[in-house]
Design a protein around this motif. Structure first.
Motif, PDB file in Angstrom:
ATOM      1  N   MET A   1      33.049 -22.651 -23.262  1.00  0.00           N
ATOM      2  CA  MET A   1      32.366 -22.037 -24.407  1.00  0.00           C
ATOM      3  C   MET A   1      32.474 -22.944 -25.637  1.00  0.00           C
ATOM      4  O   MET A   1      33.544 -23.068 -26.247  1.00  0.00           O
ATOM      5  CB  MET A   1      32.999 -20.673 -24.710  1.00  0.00           C
TER       6      MET A   1
ATOM      7  N   ASP B   1      26.600 -21.362 -26.538  1.00  0.00           N
ATOM      8  CA  ASP B   1      27.211 -20.026 -26.591  1.00  0.00           C
ATOM      9  C   ASP B   1      26.344 -18.943 -27.234  1.00  0.00           C
ATOM     10  O   ASP B   1      26.855 -17.897 -27.608  1.00  0.00           O
ATOM     11  CB  ASP B   1      28.569 -20.097 -27.312  1.00  0.00           C
TER      12      ASP B   1
ATOM     13  N   LEU C   1      23.305 -15.975 -27.435  1.00  0.00           N
ATOM     14  CA  LEU C   1      22.873 -14.925 -26.494  1.00  0.00           C
ATOM     15  C   LEU C   1      21.667 -15.395 -25.688  1.00  0.00           C
ATOM     16  O   LEU C   1      21.456 -14.953 -24.563  1.00  0.00           O
ATOM     17  CB  LEU C   1      22.581 -13.632 -27.257  1.00  0.00           C
TER      18      LEU C   1
ATOM     19  N   ALA D   1      23.134 -17.122 -22.848  1.00  0.00           N
ATOM     20  CA  ALA D   1      23.634 -16.140 -21.866  1.00  0.00           C
ATOM     21  C   ALA D   1      22.487 -15.604 -21.015  1.00  0.00           C
ATOM     22  O   ALA D   1      22.612 -15.474 -19.788  1.00  0.00           O
ATOM     23  CB  ALA D   1      24.357 -15.004 -22.586  1.00  0.00           C
TER      24      ALA D   1
ATOM     25  N   SER E   1      34.086 -21.810 -29.059  1.00  0.00           N
ATOM     26  CA  SER E   1      33.435 -20.596 -29.570  1.00  0.00           C
ATOM     27  C   SER E   1      34.495 -19.614 -30.057  1.00  0.00           C
ATOM     28  O   SER E   1      35.614 -19.578 -29.527  1.00  0.00           O
ATOM     29  CB  SER E   1      32.633 -19.927 -28.460  1.00  0.00           C
TER      30      SER E   1
ATOM     31  N   ARG F   1      32.535 -15.252 -27.675  1.00  0.00           N
ATOM     32  CA  ARG F   1      32.893 -15.262 -26.251  1.00  0.00           C
ATOM     33  C   ARG F   1      32.736 -13.883 -25.643  1.00  0.00           C
ATOM     34  O   ARG F   1      32.153 -13.714 -24.565  1.00  0.00           O
ATOM     35  CB  ARG F   1      34.352 -15.704 -26.129  1.00  0.00           C
TER      36      ARG F   1
ATOM     37  N   PHE G   1      29.093 -12.921 -25.307  1.00  0.00           N
ATOM     38  CA  PHE G   1      28.491 -13.691 -24.213  1.00  0.00           C
ATOM     39  C   PHE G   1      28.860 -13.054 -22.867  1.00  0.00           C
ATOM     40  O   PHE G   1      28.003 -12.826 -22.010  1.00  0.00           O
ATOM     41  CB  PHE G   1      29.010 -15.129 -24.290  1.00  0.00           C
TER      42      PHE G   1
END
Ligand code: SF4
Length: 354
Positions: free
Chosen positions: A263, A269, A271, A274, A305, A310, A313
């Motif tokens: 991360m 990192d 969204l 993700a 991150s 974190r 994510f």
């Protein structure tokens, strides 16, 4: 002494056994005491008849590595072991004692690494040499000896230390052969994990040869441009090729493939990252492991991150149906980043601990 025979070299040991007229069952007992019970060299030698003990001890090399330093974390159950190879280079292994009573050992496969990943202290060292199978196995032997007094033994072996294991494929396979062999360490294959930065051909070769040995892929991004910026080797193998490789591994292996994801703030990192990762992994049998980043010298532009990022994510991945864990990084006070401690010792900035 350069002409000594490694105890790992079964052909060489057998020649010596014949020369000295030792019963094969006795040599088997020597190996069992040393490789399965981890009771050390002296205990192994006492299995031999008195008349051949001295010559056997002189001609056989039990420990290809010399333990140079041991650092125990004051925060958690991590212990870092630094070994010197016969060529005088240093490598690291890390013992991780979990609260469950289980113990994992992270071992090295090379001195330095040619992959040169931007976030990795070992990569910053450059490549020096491959470890032999005996040197990989000796990390397992000596780590077990270190924890024998605690009534522990190494349950899980992970090739996640210094080096890219698939850049040292034949020695890696020799080591795996001995680890899983009933006459060797008799270690369950499904408690071994090979971590790679992503070399498709080798990943598939390994899965065909050892279907139950687990594999982890250091993915870190599903965008080729980002991946290439932190992993130079990614220029060789596209993200599409890696996805096809995971799919193939899923067909060859009963286990899931571990997806390692470091991360890095403002790198991978968001969204959106993700969501792209979740889409990329849809239809694959994987387990995502999010890894907090340990800052290293030589990469001031990389920052880990924040915990909130974190967690968000991880929540996004879980909401998308992916099995996701955040790795608790042990040993932060003993230079948790792989290769960090060795770099300092090489520069003479850390005193030997043993
Ligand atoms: S992360 Fe692994 S492959 Fe990359 S430089 Fe470090 S040791 Fe080598």
């Amino acid at each position: 002494m350069t002409d000594r025979i490694s105890l790992h070299d079964s052909v060489g040991v057998d020649l010596l056994r014949r020369e000295l007229g030792i019963d094969p069952h006795i040599v088997h007992r020597v190996r069992t005491v040393f490789f399965k019970k981890f009771r050390g060299r002296e205990a192994a030698i006492t299995e031999l008849p008195c008349g051949v003990r001295n010559v056997f001890a002189e001609r056989i090399q039990f420990y290809p590595l010399t333990l140079d330093a041991r650092l125990d974390s004051e925060q958690d159950g991590a212990t870092k072991l630094v070994f010197a190879t016969t060529s005088g280079k240093r490598i690291e292994s890390v013992l991780l004692r979990a609260g469950t009573g289980r113990t994992a050992l992270c071992i090295s496969s090379q001195v330095g690494c040619a992959a040169n990943c931007d976030f990795c202290a070992t990569g910053k060292m450059g490549f020096h040499s491959n470890l032999t199978a005996a040197e990989m196995l000796d990390q397992v032997v000596q780590a077990n000896e270190q924890i024998a007094g605690e009534n522990r033994s190494v349950r899980n072996i992970v090739f996640m230390g210094m080096g890219e294991p698939f850049h040292n494929e034949s020695e890696l396979y020799d080591a795996l052969d001995t680890l899983v062999d009933g006459r060797g360490f008799n270690h369950p294959a499904n408690r071994i994990l090979i971590s790679t930065v992503g070399i498709p051909d080798a990943m598939l070769r390994c899965a065909r040869r050892y279907p139950t040995v687990n594999q982890a892929l250091s993915l870190h991004s599903v965008r080729d441009d980002i991946r290439e910026s932190i992993i130079p080797l990614a220029r060789k193998y596209s993200i599409d090729e890696l996805r096809a490789t995971i799919l193939h591994l899923n067909a060859l292996q009963p286990s899931t493939v571990m997806i390692e994801y470091l991360m890095l703030a403002s790198v991978n990192d968001s969204l959106r990252d993700a969501a792209e990762l979740a889409e990329f992994l849809t239809g694959l049998r994987v387990h995502v492991n999010l890894i907090p980043y340990n800052a290293i010298e030589g990469a001031p532009h990389l920052v880990g991150s924040s915990r909130n990022v974190r967690d968000a994510f991880a929540a996004a991945l879980k909401a998308a149906g992916l099995t996701t864990t955040i790795r608790y990084s042990m040993g932060a006070d003993i230079e948790a980043a792989c290769g960090q401690l060795v770099q300092k010792m090489e520069r003479g900035r850390l005193a030997r601990a043993t």
